[in-house]
Design an enzyme around this catalytic site. Structure first.
Site, mmCIF file in Angstrom:
data_model
loop_
_atom_site.group_PDB
_atom_site.id
_atom_site.type_symbol
_atom_site.label_atom_id
_atom_site.label_comp_id
_atom_site.label_asym_id
_atom_site.label_seq_id
_atom_site.Cartn_x
_atom_site.Cartn_y
_atom_site.Cartn_z
ATOM 1 C CB SER A 26 11.121 -17.894 -3.419
ATOM 2 O OG SER A 26 11.621 -17.770 -5.129
ATOM 3 N NE ARG A 30 12.118 -14.036 -0.015
ATOM 4 C CZ ARG A 30 12.317 -14.049 -1.200
ATOM 5 N NH1 ARG A 30 12.566 -15.407 -1.690
ATOM 6 N NH2 ARG A 30 12.457 -13.180 -2.003
ATOM 7 C CG ASP A 54 18.582 -22.710 -6.233
ATOM 8 O OD1 ASP A 54 19.795 -23.304 -6.798
ATOM 9 O OD2 ASP A 54 17.975 -22.045 -6.955
ATOM 10 C CG ASN A 99 23.554 -20.411 -10.984
ATOM 11 O OD1 ASN A 99 23.556 -19.249 -10.261
ATOM 12 N ND2 ASN A 99 23.072 -20.711 -12.065
ATOM 13 C CB SER A 176 18.557 -8.918 -8.752
ATOM 14 O OG SER A 176 17.982 -9.824 -7.874
ATOM 15 C CB SER A 177 13.172 -8.051 -6.481
ATOM 16 O OG SER A 177 13.293 -9.457 -6.520
ATOM 17 C CD GLN A 178 17.545 -13.831 -6.106
ATOM 18 O OE1 GLN A 178 18.871 -13.847 -5.993
ATOM 19 N NE2 GLN A 178 16.792 -14.498 -6.768
ATOM 20 C CG ASP A 320 11.508 -17.249 -11.785
ATOM 21 O OD1 ASP A 320 12.516 -16.325 -12.241
ATOM 22 O OD2 ASP A 320 12.071 -17.497 -10.760
ATOM 23 C CG ASN A 343 15.368 -9.395 -14.075
ATOM 24 O OD1 ASN A 343 14.582 -10.148 -14.997
ATOM 25 N ND2 ASN A 343 15.383 -9.338 -12.928
ATOM 26 C CD GLU A 348 18.683 -19.857 -12.889
ATOM 27 O OE1 GLU A 348 18.444 -18.564 -12.992
ATOM 28 O OE2 GLU A 348 17.953 -20.387 -11.817
ATOM 29 C CG HIS A 392 15.975 -24.335 -12.762
ATOM 30 N ND1 HIS A 392 14.815 -24.120 -11.983
ATOM 31 C CD2 HIS A 392 16.362 -23.222 -13.409
ATOM 32 C CE1 HIS A 392 15.222 -22.893 -11.718
ATOM 33 N NE2 HIS A 392 16.270 -22.318 -12.319
ATOM 34 N NE ARG A 393 12.571 -20.355 -12.710
ATOM 35 C CZ ARG A 393 11.838 -21.398 -11.841
ATOM 36 N NH1 ARG A 393 11.026 -22.257 -12.217
ATOM 37 N NH2 ARG A 393 12.261 -21.071 -10.696
ATOM 38 C CE LYS A 418 19.677 -21.905 -9.738
ATOM 39 N NZ LYS A 418 18.802 -21.140 -9.204
HETATM 40 O O1 LIG Z 1 13.557 -13.537 -4.314
HETATM 41 C C1 LIG Z 1 13.444 -14.558 -5.012
HETATM 42 O O2 LIG Z 1 13.113 -15.545 -4.479
HETATM 43 C C2 LIG Z 1 13.452 -14.715 -6.540
HETATM 44 C C3 LIG Z 1 13.336 -13.446 -7.133
HETATM 45 C C4 LIG Z 1 13.491 -13.197 -8.599
HETATM 46 O O3 LIG Z 1 14.855 -13.024 -8.958
HETATM 47 P P1 LIG Z 1 15.168 -11.363 -9.459
HETATM 48 O O4 LIG Z 1 14.512 -10.512 -8.504
HETATM 49 O O5 LIG Z 1 16.768 -11.314 -9.912
HETATM 50 O O6 LIG Z 1 14.409 -11.183 -10.727
HETATM 51 C C5 LIG Z 1 13.328 -14.914 -9.446
HETATM 52 O O7 LIG Z 1 13.715 -14.848 -10.881
HETATM 53 C C6 LIG Z 1 14.217 -15.823 -8.609
HETATM 54 O O8 LIG Z 1 14.009 -17.124 -9.304
HETATM 55 C C7 LIG Z 1 13.627 -15.624 -7.087
HETATM 56 C C1 LIG Z 2 16.473 -16.991 -11.460
HETATM 57 C C2 LIG Z 2 16.187 -18.212 -10.911
HETATM 58 O O1 LIG Z 2 17.009 -18.521 -9.396
HETATM 59 P P1 LIG Z 2 17.741 -17.654 -8.764
HETATM 60 O O2 LIG Z 2 17.085 -17.815 -7.500
HETATM 61 O O3 LIG Z 2 19.126 -18.274 -8.626
HETATM 62 O O4 LIG Z 2 17.908 -16.247 -9.214
HETATM 63 C C3 LIG Z 2 15.291 -19.030 -11.095
HETATM 64 O O5 LIG Z 2 14.955 -20.080 -10.532
HETATM 65 O O6 LIG Z 2 14.564 -18.996 -11.888
#
Ligand SMILES: O=C(O)C1=C[C@@H](OP(=O)(O)O)[C@@H](O)[C@H](O)C1
Ligand SMILES: C=C(OP(=O)(O)O)C(=O)O
Length: 434
Positions: A26, A30, A54, A99, A176-178, A320, A343, A348, A392-393, A418
């Site tokens: 993560s 970033r 990744d 992915n 998703s926080s992403q 995770d 979520n 994956e 992977h997890r 990954k």
């Molecule tokens: O922002 C990030 O780096 C991540 C946020 C999480 O996802 P979600 O926000 O979709 O739960 C986590 O599961 C992912 O592996 C990495």
């Molecule tokens: C959810 C995961 O990955 P991603 O960053 O692709 O969402 C993870 O690594 O568990």
């Protein structure tokens, strides 16, 4: 070890020593993107960058956009990125992001703010094409972005050409926080100031804090008006911090800490600790709550064995690392309840379904609901041949079953590439040499 398509682990008794964690996925993805967005002429030296599928996707995407990325010959985790302020020197027709959610979501938002009419297709592997991204697309479109879904509405592949100009944006945070992190990275690049409102109950909150903390390190100002509302001044330029060390991966630490708790320890992971900016470091607190002896230092965490009691916790904040508790549950007294993890279904693989199916193979009694899983260990674990669903997890969590009498066979262990290509090699080394 068996053939390349599977690995069998059995009767592991001990696990002690030291593990140096690979860099956080993560943070690395970033940091790579933020370094590329720095002012022209500013270089950032990133150290301890995770090298895995990744991060490779992010590195290749930046390379295709014309960013100068230099990997040190003496150490591939040492990467220098030259900033170009989002004025991309090249305009690739397509970017394949595999992915990697941490590449797809931020690049969609940042490129929507910077492409200026140049067309680019963002695509990924088969699973990425099933992972929803509609909420982010809708918010970006509301701000003026041009996004066409090429196959199915709300899913990659996406054709984009920029257009994001207005920063009065609402985003649904329930999936998703992403999506939110992606917007927080993109909105400072706009001409105008932005207000970002989060709607719904936001999931995976610590990842938003991670983004905010890294934005600050890269000189970006974000005003948090209240928990779910941000004011982000426009026309900002990312500022290089010079050298940026990527913390060890706290999610990856969970497998080692759990193994240390099962195998007696003392086992020390190096690279994360008390001041970590990753939410998953909380795994250590929950492990202590279960009965393991845990000591958290500045940049390391040490675990020793204890009698493990089942955990009952809302693990929405650490989705995770939460998977590691699902397999650790097989060694704990009582029924483990992992709550508020709906979520898991859009990651994956459908992780709730996959986890339930594979835990049942080894004899566990499992109750799976829409947003939770409960696991009661059997009196005697059975040997299972574990499907890993290209996740992977799943593979890394089930490695813990190696501590049972009957052992475990894990199919396609290479799916770890990954985020942790060397995981099983290191796992075998430390559990067999202990
Ligand atoms: O922002 C990030 O780096 C991540 C946020 C999480 O996802 P979600 O926000 O979709 O739960 C986590 O599961 C992912 O592996 C990495
Ligand atoms: C959810 C995961 O990955 P991603 O960053 O692709 O969402 C993870 O690594 O568990």
């Amino acid at each position: 070890m068996a053939d390349t398509g599977s690995i069998t682990l059995k009767k592991l008794r001990q696990c002690h020593g030291n593990v140096t964690l690979p860099g956080s996925k993560s943070i690395a993805n970033r940091a790579l993107l933020m370094a590329a967005l720095c002012g022209a002429g500013q270089s950032t030296v990133l150290t301890n960058v995770l090298r895995s599928d990744d991060t490779q996707r992010m590195l290749e995407a930046l390379g295709d956009l014309g960013v100068t990325v230099t990997i040190a010959e003496h150490d591939p985790t040492h990467i220098t990125v030259s900033g170009c302020e989002g004025k991309w020197p090249q305009h690739p027709a397509a970017l394949d992001l595999g992915n990697a959610g941490t590449a797809m979501r931020p690049l969609l938002a940042v490129l929507s703010a910077t492409l200026q009419g140049n067309r680019c297709i963002l695509t990924g592997d088969a699973r990425m094409q099933e992972r929803p991204i509609a909420a982010l697309i809708e918010s970006l479109r509301a701000g003026g972005a041009h996004i066409d879904c090429l196959q199915q509405e709300g899913y990659p592949p996406l054709e984009i050409s920029g257009g994001l100009t207005s920063g009065m944006i609402e985003i649904d945070g329930t999936e998703s926080s992403q999506y939110i992190s992606a917007l927080l990275m993109a909105l400072p690049l706009l001409e105008t100031d932005s207000v970002l409102k989060l709607t719904g109950t936001v999931v995976s909150w610590p990842y938003i804090e991670l983004t905010l903390s890294m934005l600050e390190r890269f000189g970006i100002v974000v005003h948090q008006i209240c928990r779910q509302e941000f004011m982000i001044p426009g026309q900002q330029v990312y500022q290089s911090p010079g050298v940026y060390w990527v913390e060890g991966d706290a999610s990856a630490a969970s497998y080692w800490l759990a193994a240390g708790a099962l195998g007696g320890g003392p086992l020390t992971v190096h690279g994360v600790g008390r001041h970590s900016i990753q939410g998953d470091v909380k795994f250590a607190d929950y492990l202590a709550q279960m009965g393991a002896q845990v000591t958290i230092e500045e940049h390391s965490i040490t675990v020793k064995k204890g009698v493990l009691r089942a955990l009952d916790a809302d693990l929405n904040a650490i989705p995770d690392a939460a998977m590691t508790f699902a397999t650790l549950a097989l060694f704990a007294q009582g029924t483990t309840h992992i709550r508020n993890i709906a979520n898991w279904r859009i990651k994956e693989t459908d992780r709730l379904q996959a986890m339930a199916a594979e835990l049942r193979k080894v004899g566990a009694h499992v109750v799976e609901t829409e947003e939770a899983i409960s696991i009661t260990p059997p009196a005697h674990l059975q040997h299972g041949i574990i499907d890993t669903y290209n996740d992977h997890r799943m593979a890394m969590s089930f490695a813990l079953l190696g501590f049972s009498e009957v052992g475990v066979t894990i199919l396609d262990p290479n799916c770890c590439r990954k985020t942790y290509p060397n995981f099983f090699t290191e796992f075998c080394q430390i559990t067999q040499s202990s």
